[in-house]
Design a protein around this motif. Structure first.
Motif, PDB file in Angstrom:
ATOM      1  N   TYR A 160       0.968  -1.027  -0.148  1.00 62.34           N
ATOM      2  CA  TYR A 160      -0.140   0.267   0.212  1.00 62.34           C
ATOM      3  C   TYR A 160       1.388   0.842  -0.221  1.00 62.34           C
ATOM      4  CZ  TYR A 160      -4.075  -3.075   0.252  1.00 62.34           C
ATOM      5  OH  TYR A 160      -4.870  -3.908   0.721  1.00 62.34           O
ATOM      6  N   ALA A 161       0.592   2.653  -0.546  1.00 61.16           N
ATOM      7  CA  ALA A 161       0.993   3.563  -0.579  1.00 61.16           C
ATOM      8  C   ALA A 161       0.575   4.913  -0.012  1.00 61.16           C
ATOM      9  CB  ALA A 161       2.071   3.261  -1.849  1.00 61.16           C
ATOM     10  N   GLN A 178      -2.727  -7.316  10.264  1.00 58.48           N
ATOM     11  CA  GLN A 178      -3.940  -8.618   9.784  1.00 58.48           C
ATOM     12  C   GLN A 178      -4.872  -7.974   9.283  1.00 58.48           C
ATOM     13  OE1 GLN A 178      -2.296 -11.530  11.204  1.00 58.48           O
ATOM     14  NE2 GLN A 178      -0.547  -9.663  11.355  1.00 58.48           N
ATOM     15  N   GLU A 179      -5.482  -7.191   9.927  1.00 58.57           N
ATOM     16  CA  GLU A 179      -7.355  -6.752   9.051  1.00 58.57           C
ATOM     17  C   GLU A 179      -6.811  -5.623   8.451  1.00 58.57           C
ATOM     18  OE1 GLU A 179      -9.052  -8.660  10.046  1.00 58.57           O
ATOM     19  OE2 GLU A 179      -8.207  -9.876  11.835  1.00 58.57           O
ATOM     20  N   PHE A 180      -8.285  -5.644   6.944  1.00 57.56           N
ATOM     21  CA  PHE A 180      -8.020  -4.250   6.557  1.00 57.56           C
ATOM     22  C   PHE A 180      -7.967  -2.695   7.736  1.00 57.56           C
ATOM     23  CE2 PHE A 180      -9.552  -1.143   3.786  1.00 57.56           C
ATOM     24  CZ  PHE A 180      -8.389  -1.382   3.066  1.00 57.56           C
ATOM     25  N   PHE A 216      -3.985   3.305   9.642  1.00 52.91           N
ATOM     26  CA  PHE A 216      -2.621   3.344   8.552  1.00 52.91           C
ATOM     27  C   PHE A 216      -2.744   4.973   7.397  1.00 52.91           C
ATOM     28  CE2 PHE A 216       0.289   2.588   4.734  1.00 52.91           C
ATOM     29  CZ  PHE A 216       1.840   3.442   4.966  1.00 52.91           C
ATOM     30  N   ILE A 217      -3.903   4.929   7.144  1.00 53.29           N
ATOM     31  CA  ILE A 217      -4.005   5.766   6.053  1.00 53.29           C
ATOM     32  C   ILE A 217      -5.072   7.386   6.964  1.00 53.29           C
ATOM     33  CG2 ILE A 217      -6.336   6.535   4.540  1.00 53.29           C
ATOM     34  CD1 ILE A 217      -6.226   3.563   3.256  1.00 53.29           C
ATOM     35  N   PRO A 256       3.440   0.842   9.640  1.00 48.64           N
ATOM     36  CA  PRO A 256       4.049  -0.263   9.766  1.00 48.64           C
ATOM     37  C   PRO A 256       5.901  -0.500  10.284  1.00 48.64           C
ATOM     38  CG  PRO A 256       3.117  -0.063   7.477  1.00 48.64           C
ATOM     39  CD  PRO A 256       3.270   1.253   8.576  1.00 48.64           C
ATOM     40  N   LEU A 257       6.716   0.513   9.547  1.00 45.48           N
ATOM     41  CA  LEU A 257       8.489   0.384   9.467  1.00 45.48           C
ATOM     42  C   LEU A 257       7.943   0.633  11.273  1.00 45.48           C
ATOM     43  CD1 LEU A 257       9.968   2.030   6.990  1.00 45.48           C
ATOM     44  CD2 LEU A 257       9.236  -0.403   7.381  1.00 45.48           C
ATOM     45  N   GLY A 258       6.982   1.105  12.047  1.00 49.30           N
ATOM     46  CA  GLY A 258       7.398   0.798  13.847  1.00 49.30           C
ATOM     47  C   GLY A 258       8.105   1.758  14.017  1.00 49.30           C
TER      48      GLY A 258
END
Lengths: 294, 503
Positions: free
Chosen positions: A38-39, A78-80, A86-87, A95-97
Motif C-alpha cells: 500500500y502506498a 492483519q485486518e483491513f 495506517f491511512i 508499519p515500519l514501527g
C-alpha cells in the motif's frame, strides 16, 4: 458542488466517517495481505525518524516481510482495519514501527500529522496474477484535443500555452488541465475498453473505476488464459492504441510495479471518490463524498 | 530420447535442419552424417562426388540468379546434403589466403553461400509441407524472451488456420497470454509511417499472417547457418581440412578471378562508406582547436576540409577516409552523396552549400556529466539513489553504477584510486555505507572485466535498470544515448551487434 482540493480536515473526516462504510464494497482482491504494497502520497513532505534522510511525500509499505528467497514470513497488516488506521494516521501507525526509516511521530515535531493526499495499492498481488489495469487520463485526452484544434504557431512543447490557447484551462472545472467533457470522454473510452475486453479478449470479470481525473479499466479474470505478463501487455497496449485508437497510458498498463488509486479512496485534488461505475452516463459530480456535501 | 535420428528419419532431419539452434551438437552431427551418407556407395566413400557437389554449390552461390531461383525450387533436395555442402563451401572460402586475416562478417562471398543455403532451405521446407513442422518452427519464432514469469506454459502457436473473416491466406494462432510484440506485424510502411497492423485479434488470440512466418524464419535460418558452420568446423579433423583445401579448386579459382578482375564488391562486404565519412568528420571537427568549426553548426566545405587536413587520426581506416578527401570540392561531393544521413544537414548559402554535422545523439536529451552526482539527473538513477536510502544495494545496483562510471570520459584515464575515492564519496551518503565493504566491492567490480575489456554499461533495456525505470515513453533520456560515453563504447556496440548477427 465545487471542483476543488479537499482540505486536511475534510480528508480526515472522509477516512474517519465515510470511507469505512464502503469497506464491504471494496473489490475482493483488496485485502490486508493481497496487494504487495500500500502506498500513500502526502501534500507536504513529512520527516522520517533518522536524521539526514530527506523528508518524504510518498511512502510505500510492503504487506508482508519476506525472507531472502522472497517467501512471505510476517504480515504487516492483519485486518483491513489496520490498513485503514495506517491511512487515517500514517505517522502514528507506520508499519515500519520504530525503524529509523519510519515516519517521525508528529507528537515529537512541530509538524502536523501527515495527511494522505492519495491512497494507492500495488497492482502486483500475492495471491493472484498481477492485476491488469488500463489507465485513461482526461489530461491526455485534453492535450490531444488541444493539439488537434490549436494552430501550429503555439509552441507545442508548452502544455499550458497549448491548453490555454484551446480554452481548456478556462473551461469548467476552471484551472484544471482538462475540461469536464474530457473526463466524460475518458469514461466513454473506459466502457469501450471494457467491451473490447469482453468481446475480443473473452473476459468475464471486468471493472471500470472513475479515478477522479479519468478512468481505470480492470480485467480481473484469473484463469491462465488471462495471465498476461509484461510482454503480452505491451501487445495489448499496441492493440488498444493502434487498432482501437484508445488513448491509454501504456506505461501503467505494462508495468507491474505500478500502484493504482485504491477504489473508494479520495482523490483529494478534486474532492472525488475513486468509484467503480456501471455506466457511461455516470455523473462525475456524484462522486463527491457525502460528508463534504453539506 | 526419441529413437529416430536425422540419419535415417527424414522428418527428424527436417526438424534438426530447420531448427538447429534448438538442438545440441550430437543431433546436428547426425544431420551431417545423413548428408555424408549420400556420398557412400557400396560401403565406399566417394570423395570425388562430394568434392564435385560442394564445388558446384559454392560456385553457384556466387550467381545471383541461382540464389534467387533456389527460393522457388531447391538447388539441393535433402536437408542433410544441403547443410554439408553449404558448410563445406563456406569452409573452403574461409581457407582462401585472401581472407586469412579478414573477419568473416566482411567477406561477401560467405554471405552469398549463406543466402543460397537460406533460400534452398525455405523452398525445401515448403516442399516438405508438414504442417506440424511449421507449427514447431512457429513455436520458436514467436516465443517471447525470458521474463519474470518464466516461459509460457502452453503452446505458443496453437494452430495454423484459415480465417476468412480476416482475409485470404493462413494465420498463425497465438494466445494473448503467449503473445509478445514479436507477433505484431505491420504492412510495409510508407515512407516515415508505420504500416497498417496486419495482426488481428479474436477470442483472446492473436492471428498473425503466415507471410510473416516466412520473413522471420529467414532471419532465423541466417543465425542457424552460423551454428551449423561452427559445428562443422569443430567436427573436421586437420587431415580432412587439409584434404579439402588441397583438392578443392573451383571456389578458390572463382574468388581469384574476382580479385584479378577488380570485382572487389563481390568479395568484400564494406560497411557503409557514408557512415565512415560522417564519423571521421565528427572526430576531425572535435579535434580542431579554438572551436573554429563545431558540431551542430553550419560550415562551408572549405572550413570542414581544413579540419580534415589538420586531423591526424591513429586508426588506419580513419586515415584512409581522410586521404580520399583531397579538396573542399571532393568533400562537398562526398557529403552531397550522403545527404540522407541522419546526422548531416545541407543548406544552400548564396551560391555555395553549407553543411552541418551533428552529434550522434540517438534522439534523446544529452546529459552533461561533470561529476558522478550528475548521473542522478537520470530518473532511474534518482530512483536507485532513493531506494538506497532505505535498503542496502543488491550487487546488481553496484554493478550498474560502477559500469556507468567506468565509461565516463573523465574517468577513462584516471587511476583506480581516484575512481574509488570519488565513488566512495557518493556512496557515503547512504545509511548502510561501510567504507571497507564499499571499497572492496568497487575494486571487485573494476577488476571484473570481460577478457580484459571493460564491460559495456547497462542500457535502458537491462532488467536490473528496469526496476528503477520510469518508462521509456516518459523519460527524456536514455542511458546509452544521453551520457557522454566515448566513441569506443559505441564502436564496441557496433562490433557486438555485427559479430552477434553474422557468421
Amino acid at each position: 458542488m465545487s471542483w476543488r482540493q479537499a482540505t486536511r480536515e475534510e480528508i480526515y473526516r472522509y477516512y474517519d466517517e465515510e470511507f469505512p462504510s464502503y469497506r464491504d464494497e471494496l473489490p475482493s482482491f483488496i485485502t490486508a495481505k493481497g496487494p504487495k504494497q500500500y502506498a500513500l502520497a502526502f501534500r507536504e513532505p513529512h520527516p522520517v525518524r533518522k536524521d539526514g534522510v530527506p523528508d518524504k511525500d510518498f511512502i510505500r509499505r510492503d504487506t508482508w516481510q519476506t525472507n531472502t528467497s522472497g517467501e512471505r514470513t510476517t504480515a504487516t497488516f492483519q485486518e483491513f482495519d489496520d490498513v485503514l488506521e495506517f491511512i487515517r494516521h500514517p505517522a502514528r501507525n507506520d508499519p515500519l514501527g520504530r525503524s529509523n526509516f519510519a515516519l517521525a511521530d508528529p507528537d515529537l515535531l512541530d509538524k502536523l500529522d501527515p495527511c494522505p493526499d492519495a491512497v494507492y495499492y500495488a497492482l502486483d498481488h500475492w495471491e493472484r496474477p498481477w492485476v491488469l489495469l488500463v489507465d485513461i487520463d482526461a489530461k491526455d485526452i485534453a492535450r490531444n484535443r488541444a493539439a488537434d484544434t490549436v494552430s501550429e504557431d503555439v509552441d507545442d512543447r508548452d502544455d499550458d500555452a497549448l491548453l490555454n490557447a484551446a480554452g481548456i484551462l478556462d473551461a469548467a472545472p476552471e484551472g484544471y488541465p482538462y475540461a469536464f467533457e474530457d473526463i466524460e470522454r475518458a469514461i466513454e473510452y473506459g466502457f469501450e475498453v471494457r467491451d473490447i475486453f469482453e468481446d475480443d479478449f473473452n473476459a468475464q470479470e471486468t471493472m471500470v473505476v472513475y479515478s477522479g481525473q479519468g478512468v481505470h479499466v480492470y480485467l480481473l479474470d484469473t484463469d491462465p488464459a488471462h495471465r498476461y505478463d509484461a510482454k503480452s501487455r505491451e501487445v495489448l497496449n499496441d492493440l488498444l492504441q493502434d487498432t482501437y485508437e484508445i488513448p491509454i497510458d501504456p506505461v501503467v498498463t505494462a508495468d507491474r510495479r505500478r500502484v493504482a488509486r485504491l477504489p473508494y479512496s479520495l482523490h483529494a485534488d478534486v474532492c472525488s471518490i475513486v468509484l467503480p461505475i456501471e455506466s457511461q452516463t455516470f455523473d462525475v459530480r456524484s462522486a463527491t463524498p457525502e460528508v463534504l456535501q453539506s | 530420447m526419441s529413437r529416430s535420428t536425422p540419419v535415417e528419419d527424414e522428418s527428424t532431419a527436417y526438424r534438426v535442419a530447420t531448427l538447429p539452434l534448438e538442438y545440441g551438437t550430437t543431433r546436428i552431427n547426425q544431420l551431417f552424417t545423413r548428408g555424408y551418407n549420400r556420398y557412400i556407395a557400396d560401403g565406399e566413400d566417394q570423395p570425388d562426388d562430394l568434392l564435385n557437389d560442394l564445388e558446384r554449390f559454392g560456385t553457384a552461390a556466387f550467381k545471383e540468379d541461382v540464389r534467387a531461383n533456389a527460393a522457388e525450387e531447391p538447388f539441393v533436395d535433402d536437408p542433410g546434403t544441403l547443410v554439408v555442402l553449404a558448410t563445406l563451401s563456406a569452409i573452403c572460402v574461409k581457407a582462401h589466403p585472401k581472407f586469412e586475416h579478414a573477419p568473416p562478417r566482411k567477406v561477401q562471398v560467405l554471405y552469398d553461400i549463406r543466402e543460397l543455403y537460406v533460400n534452398n532451405l525455405a523452398s525445401l521446407l515448403r516442399e516438405f509441407g508438414d504442417g506440424g513442422l511449421q507449427q514447431d518452427i512457429a513455436e520458436v519464432l514467436y516465443a517471447k524472451g525470458p521474463g519474470e514469469d518464466g516461459p509460457h506454459p502452453g503452446r505458443v502457436c496453437t494452430g495454423i488456420k484459415e480465417m476468412p473473416e480476416f482475409g485470404e491466406g493462413l494465420y498463425l494462432e497465438i494466445p494473448m497470454a503467449a503473445a509478445s510484440r514479436n507477433c505484431l506485424v505491420h504492412a510495409d510502411p510508407e515512407l516515415g509511417e508505420t504500416g497498417e497492423l496486419l495482426t488481428r485479434i479474436k477470442d483472446n488470440c492473436l492471428y498473425v499472417p503466415v507471410g510473416d512466418f516466412d520473413t522471420k524464419y529467414r532471419e532465423y535460418a541466417r543465425r542457424a547457418f552460423k551454428k551449423l558452420l561452427r559445428v562443422q568446423e569443430e567436427n573436421l579433423s586437420e587431415d580432412q581440412l587439409t584434404w579439402l583445401s588441397t583438392n578443392e579448386s573451383a571456389i578458390t579459382e572463382r574468388i581469384d578471378r574476382f580479385i584479378e578482375t577488380g570485382h572487389h564488391e563481390r568479395i568484400w562486404r564494406d560497411w557503409n562508406p557514408g557512415e565512415r565519412t560522417i564519423r571521421v568528420l565528427r572526430d576531425a571537427i572535435r579535434d580542431v582547436p579554438d572551436e573554429v568549426v563545431s558540431l551542430g553548426e553550419f560550415h562551408s566545405a572549405k572550413e570542414l576540409f581544413e579540419a580534415v587536413e589538420a586531423y591526424d587520426p591513429e586508426a588506419d581506416w580513419k586515415r584512409d577516409v581522410c586521404n580520399r578527401i583531397s579538396s573542399p570540392r571532393s568533400l562537398g561531393n562526398l557529403l552531397a552523396s550522403q545527404r540522407d544521413h541522419r546526422n548531416l544537414t545541407i543548406r544552400q548559402h548564396g551560391n555555395t552549400n553549407h553543411y552541418r554535422i551533428q552529434e550522434s545523439s540517438r534522439g534523446v536529451q544529452p546529459l552533461d556529466v561533470e561529476s558522478i552526482e550528475d548521473l542522478f539527473e537520470l530518473p532511474c538513477m534518482a530512483n536507485m539513489a532513493e531506494r538506497l536510502y532505505e535498503k542496502k544495494p543488491v550487487r546488481k545496483d553496484l554493478y550498474s553504477f560502477a559500469r556507468m562510471v567506468m565509461w565516463l570520459p573523465q574517468y577513462q584515464d584516471s587511476d583506480l584510486e581516484t575512481i574509488v575515492a570519488d565513488l566512495k564519496d557518493i556512496f557515503s551518503r547512504w545509511p548502510w555505507y561501510d567504507e571497507q565493504v564499499t571499497d572492496y566491492q568497487i575494486r571487485y567490480e573494476f577488476s571484473n572485466t570481460i577478457g580484459g575489456d571493460t564491460p559495456l554499461p547497462m542500457n535502458c533495456d537491462n532488467d536490473d535498470m528496469q526496476r528503477y525505470c520510469i518508462g521509456k515513453e516518459q523519460c527524456p533520456y536514455s542511458i546509452w544515448g544521453s551520457l557522454p560515453f566515448p566513441d569506443e563504447m559505441y564502436d564496441r556496440l557496433d562490433e557486438a551487434g555485427a559479430t552477434g548477427e553474422e557468421f
